[in-house]
Write a protein that holds these residues in place. Structure first.
Motif, mmCIF file in Angstrom:
data_model
loop_
_atom_site.group_PDB
_atom_site.id
_atom_site.type_symbol
_atom_site.label_atom_id
_atom_site.label_comp_id
_atom_site.label_asym_id
_atom_site.label_seq_id
_atom_site.Cartn_x
_atom_site.Cartn_y
_atom_site.Cartn_z
ATOM 1 N N GLY A 201 -1.004 -14.771 -10.206
ATOM 2 C CA GLY A 201 -0.709 -13.616 -11.042
ATOM 3 C C GLY A 201 -1.773 -13.379 -12.082
ATOM 4 O O GLY A 201 -2.137 -12.230 -12.376
ATOM 5 N N LEU A 204 -4.730 -11.679 -10.442
ATOM 6 C CA LEU A 204 -4.450 -10.259 -10.209
ATOM 7 C C LEU A 204 -4.662 -9.456 -11.487
ATOM 8 O O LEU A 204 -5.321 -8.398 -11.470
ATOM 9 C CB LEU A 204 -3.016 -10.095 -9.708
ATOM 10 C CG LEU A 204 -2.529 -8.673 -9.474
ATOM 11 C CD1 LEU A 204 -3.343 -7.988 -8.395
ATOM 12 C CD2 LEU A 204 -1.039 -8.689 -9.103
ATOM 13 N N GLY A 235 -0.642 -9.137 -14.350
ATOM 14 C CA GLY A 235 -0.242 -9.136 -12.951
ATOM 15 C C GLY A 235 1.089 -8.445 -12.739
ATOM 16 O O GLY A 235 1.310 -7.783 -11.718
ATOM 17 N N THR A 236 1.995 -8.589 -13.709
ATOM 18 C CA THR A 236 3.305 -7.933 -13.600
ATOM 19 C C THR A 236 3.167 -6.422 -13.628
ATOM 20 O O THR A 236 3.837 -5.704 -12.872
ATOM 21 C CB THR A 236 4.224 -8.405 -14.744
ATOM 22 O OG1 THR A 236 4.394 -9.822 -14.653
ATOM 23 C CG2 THR A 236 5.581 -7.734 -14.663
ATOM 24 N N THR A 239 1.877 -5.379 -10.261
ATOM 25 C CA THR A 239 2.913 -5.511 -9.238
ATOM 26 C C THR A 239 3.927 -4.386 -9.328
ATOM 27 O O THR A 239 4.331 -3.790 -8.308
ATOM 28 C CB THR A 239 3.617 -6.869 -9.371
ATOM 29 O OG1 THR A 239 2.654 -7.919 -9.212
ATOM 30 C CG2 THR A 239 4.704 -7.030 -8.324
ATOM 31 N N ASP A 240 4.361 -4.063 -10.542
ATOM 32 C CA ASP A 240 5.341 -2.981 -10.715
ATOM 33 C C ASP A 240 4.787 -1.654 -10.193
ATOM 34 O O ASP A 240 5.495 -0.892 -9.513
ATOM 35 C CB ASP A 240 5.724 -2.838 -12.193
ATOM 36 C CG ASP A 240 6.584 -3.996 -12.683
ATOM 37 O OD1 ASP A 240 7.114 -4.737 -11.834
ATOM 38 O OD2 ASP A 240 6.700 -4.161 -13.911
ATOM 39 N N SER A 249 -3.239 -0.389 -7.197
ATOM 40 C CA SER A 249 -2.472 -1.619 -7.413
ATOM 41 C C SER A 249 -2.145 -2.298 -6.092
ATOM 42 O O SER A 249 -2.229 -3.532 -5.969
ATOM 43 C CB SER A 249 -1.181 -1.302 -8.178
ATOM 44 O OG SER A 249 -1.481 -0.786 -9.462
ATOM 45 N N LYS A 250 -1.804 -1.520 -5.076
ATOM 46 C CA LYS A 250 -1.549 -2.081 -3.750
ATOM 47 C C LYS A 250 -2.820 -2.735 -3.192
ATOM 48 O O LYS A 250 -2.761 -3.810 -2.581
ATOM 49 C CB LYS A 250 -1.040 -0.991 -2.809
ATOM 50 C CG LYS A 250 0.358 -0.504 -3.136
ATOM 51 C CD LYS A 250 0.735 0.744 -2.355
ATOM 52 C CE LYS A 250 0.806 0.499 -0.864
ATOM 53 N NZ LYS A 250 1.247 1.708 -0.133
ATOM 54 N N ILE A 253 -3.423 -6.099 -4.952
ATOM 55 C CA ILE A 253 -2.518 -7.137 -4.452
ATOM 56 C C ILE A 253 -2.934 -7.585 -3.061
ATOM 57 O O ILE A 253 -2.875 -8.779 -2.728
ATOM 58 C CB ILE A 253 -1.065 -6.631 -4.467
ATOM 59 C CG1 ILE A 253 -0.551 -6.594 -5.911
ATOM 60 C CG2 ILE A 253 -0.157 -7.517 -3.615
ATOM 61 C CD1 ILE A 253 0.843 -6.073 -6.077
ATOM 62 N N LEU A 282 4.580 -13.621 -8.806
ATOM 63 C CA LEU A 282 3.812 -12.722 -7.953
ATOM 64 C C LEU A 282 4.503 -12.452 -6.623
ATOM 65 O O LEU A 282 4.227 -11.444 -5.966
ATOM 66 C CB LEU A 282 2.410 -13.291 -7.721
ATOM 67 C CG LEU A 282 1.390 -12.403 -6.998
ATOM 68 C CD1 LEU A 282 1.267 -11.032 -7.670
ATOM 69 C CD2 LEU A 282 0.031 -13.087 -6.937
ATOM 70 N N ALA A 285 6.022 -9.060 -5.300
ATOM 71 C CA ALA A 285 5.308 -8.027 -4.539
ATOM 72 C C ALA A 285 5.740 -7.996 -3.085
ATOM 73 O O ALA A 285 5.445 -7.030 -2.369
ATOM 74 C CB ALA A 285 3.799 -8.261 -4.630
ATOM 75 N N LEU A 289 2.123 -8.360 -0.602
ATOM 76 C CA LEU A 289 1.318 -9.572 -0.726
ATOM 77 C C LEU A 289 1.318 -10.385 0.563
ATOM 78 O O LEU A 289 0.268 -10.854 1.020
ATOM 79 C CB LEU A 289 1.860 -10.439 -1.865
ATOM 80 C CG LEU A 289 1.223 -11.814 -2.042
ATOM 81 C CD1 LEU A 289 -0.172 -11.678 -2.630
ATOM 82 C CD2 LEU A 289 2.102 -12.697 -2.932
#
Length: 334
Positions: A201, A204, A235-236, A239-240, A249-250, A253, A282, A285, A289
């Motif tokens: 995380g 990321l 990282g959060t 991920t969100d 973001s995708k 990840i 993480l 995801a 992921l």
């Protein structure tokens, strides 16, 4: 010989689990101490949380005593398992080193048994989580399983033939510190290029902040999510946004998933597990992921095309896995 239906076998197993005494699991983190009463099915009957009182080891021990006293007043608890980050001896008696607390070669088991008047087991938090997943979660039915927890770094543990494999000195499972990129990013352990610097995380978040810091138009959604403050991208946050479908973001990840798969292929070359279980923050995801990780794993696997491949699945027990596993392991001390 009498025949037994699947329903009768299931009922017999359920009855056996019900007969197992209640145990208390305690998961000690850098910010919170979670305690839960766990039954023979791995179900938490009651749970309490307290703030971790800084790095003062004696204060943490008092929090443990208070939690056991409160939960013990309502439940017949016969053993206590303590899970914490760090290295424990092979007997589950001493904390050799804990990064979050001031425990250094601490005889924690004896200290707490004298205070709690119950059998106590001390274990690494990743080992405890892996045991819980093996017994009650994603690892059921698999005799050789590796668990990876992806968060600030990479925690790891290995379950072989119904036993947590601790190694010769109790320090097995530090998979996050395999050097995967010589001369790469500096790790807190002192080395460069550790796996957790690329597949965690924290990794990321670092990659996303670097992209945003360059004012890339690809980072527009990331910057908008933190009101333009690139240093607040974690990282959060990434991920969100990825779960909402945001393209950059995708992609970020997926890159972490590539590194994750590469590291797992290295582990498979050495340990040949049947299953990898992926937990930690993480893992939220999900397939964003895991699917890139599976592709990278297959692409880098030694003997690919001529061997069976381990399954790669998301953990099932979430943040509670550590205390569930610690409680269940403690029953061996009865």
């Amino acid at each position: 010989m009498p025949a037994f239906s699947s329903e009768s076998i299931s009922a017999a197993r359920s009855h056996a689990a019900d007969a197992v005494p209640l145990a208390l699991g305690i998961d000690i983190g850098g910010t919170k101490v979670a305690a839960g009463v766990v039954d023979g099915h791995g179900v938490i009957v009651e749970e309490l949380r307290r703030v971790t009182p800084g790095r003062d080891a004696r204060a943490v021990e008092q929090v443990i005593v208070d939690l056991v006293a409160e939960l013990g007043s309502r439940h017949a608890i016969e053993s206590v398992g303590i899970g914490a980050a760090g290295w424990m001896d092979l007997d589950g008696a001493r904390v050799v080193f804990s990064p979050h607390l001031a425990w250094r070669d601490e005889p924690l088991r004896d200290t707490l048994e004298a205070m709690l008047h119950r059998p106590v087991l001390v274990t690494n938090d990743a080992d405890a989580a892996a045991w819980a997943e093996a017994r009650f979660g994603a690892g059921q039915g698999h005799s050789r399983m590796i668990m990876l927890t992806l968060g600030t770094g990479i925690g790891g543990a290995l379950v072989l033939d119904g036993k947590v494999e601790r190694g010769a000195f109790g320090m097995a499972g530090e998979f996050g510190h395999q050097i995967i990129m010589p001369g790469g990013h500096r790790c807190e352990c002192g080395n460069r290029g550790c796996w957790e610097q690329y597949a965690s995380g924290n990794a990321l978040g670092r990659e996303a902040r670097e992209l945003a810091g360059k004012q890339s138009p690809m980072a527009a959604a990331l910057l908008a999510a933190v009101d333009g403050r690139a240093e607040e991208i974690t990282g959060t946050v990434v991920t969100d946004l990825a779960l909402q479908g945001e393209a950059t973001s995708k992609e970020l990840i997926a890159e972490v998933g590539d590194w994750l798969g590469l590291g797992m292929a290295n582990l498979a070359a050495a340990l040949d597990p049947a299953l990898f279980v992926i937990g930690g923050g993480l893992s939220a995801a999900g397939e964003l992921l895991l699917e890139p990780a599976r592709r990278a794993y297959s692409r880098n696997l030694t003997g690919r095309g001529y061997r069976k491949e381990a399954a790669i699945e998301e953990a099932q027990l979430g943040a509670a896995a550590g205390l569930i596993g610690a409680a269940d392991l403690s029953r061996a001390r009865r």
